[in-house]
Design a protein around this motif. Structure first.
Motif: not given
Length: 295
Positions: A211-213, A264-265, A269-272, A282-285
């Motif tokens: 969430a921070g990113n 980049s940010y 986040a997606i990698e984490t 859906f959250l990822r998208e």
């Protein structure tokens, strides 16, 4: 199409969170009317959406999350009402509508913001009445709801933003503002969703990082739109940051680098997110869609 799904989800969320608003009645009904006016002014409903989808990510079920979804949107709305005041950004329009102080007067706008903040906690406490409520999880969620919007979160970022307006600040200072002023409520939303679903402490910490990113990426994209969009598209004045003497990400790093940094940010986040032992497509998208948003 993700945009259609987001719009449908936002509409569904609105129907549920509007039910938590107080009835417009009594001698104080003018301030309640102002609460309704600002709360129902539209918007992405991103924070309650992220909260609910994170709740679902960790297997959460039931209605215990809904009072918190309404509460986080009340807190977000109060922050916008106060942000628009003449003493701060002095904006006449928000989400394509006249701002609260234009419609109700500055005094009532201040009180409406105060009322939304206070009522947010009254609303969140209703989670204890849900059939599926776990009192310890609700207590942990309330602690996050109490801290992230405060002086070490959103308000702290707003203080720095106001104090440093007109000064030549560096990138570290600007990111401090973005981290607190914008990321804090997104962190709050996603962490509460995880906590209410029973996520482990290390998983809640991972969600806070995600969430921070996302929050920083979201704010950089806001800076981009402030120079590339139009008032009609955004529903609020563009170029206002420069007029108010505020240093933006664009001013420090340029437009093209800003666009690269948004991606980049977001990808960090997606990698984490992908590293968690759970999946919510859906959250990822939804997180990825924030890179390309135009308003």
């Amino acid at each position: 199409m993700i945009e259609t799904r987001i719009a449908a989800q936002a509409k569904d969320i609105e129907e549920r969170i509007y039910a938590f608003l107080p009835e417009i009645a009594g001698n104080q009904k003018i301030v309640i009317d102002a609460m309704h006016y600002t709360f129902k002014a539209g918007g992405k409903r991103l924070r309650p959406m992220l909260m609910e989808e994170t709740f679902r990510l960790f297997g959460g079920e039931g209605k215990v999350v809904e009072p918190f979804m309404a509460a986080i949107e009340m807190i977000h709305t109060y922050s916008l009402v106060h942000d628009d005041l003449p003493a701060l950004d002095n904006d006449d329009y928000r989400r394509g509508r006249k701002t609260a102080h234009i419609v109700y007067g500055e005094d009532m706008a201040i009180l409406a913001g105060d009322a939304l903040l206070n009522y947010a906690f009254e609303t969140a406490c209703k989670a204890l009445d849900a059939e599926d409520a776990d009192p310890l999880r609700v207590a942990k969620a309330l602690r996050v709801l109490s801290s992230k919007p405060g002086i070490f979160g959103m308000i702290g970022g707003q203080v720095a933003d106001v104090a440093w307006t007109g000064q030549q600040i560096n990138l570290e200072q600007l990111l401090f503002i973005h981290k607190l002023k914008t990321s804090a409520l997104i962190e709050c939303s996603m962490m509460i969703g995880a906590i209410l679903a029973g996520a482990a402490d290390d998983q809640v910490a991972a969600v806070e990082k995600i969430a921070g990113n996302i929050g920083i990426a979201f704010q950089i994209q806001d800076d981009i739109l402030d120079v590339t969009s139009t008032t009609e598209e955004l529903g609020k004045p563009v170029g206002s940051d420069e007029e108010q003497g505020k240093v933006t990400y664009i001013a420090l790093k340029g437009l093209e680098q800003a666009k690269e940094d948004v991606e980049s940010y977001t990808m960090e986040a997606i990698e984490t997110l992908d590293g968690l032992p759970y999946e919510n497509t859906f959250l990822r998208e939804l997180l990825l869609s924030l890179i390309h948003r135009s308003k």
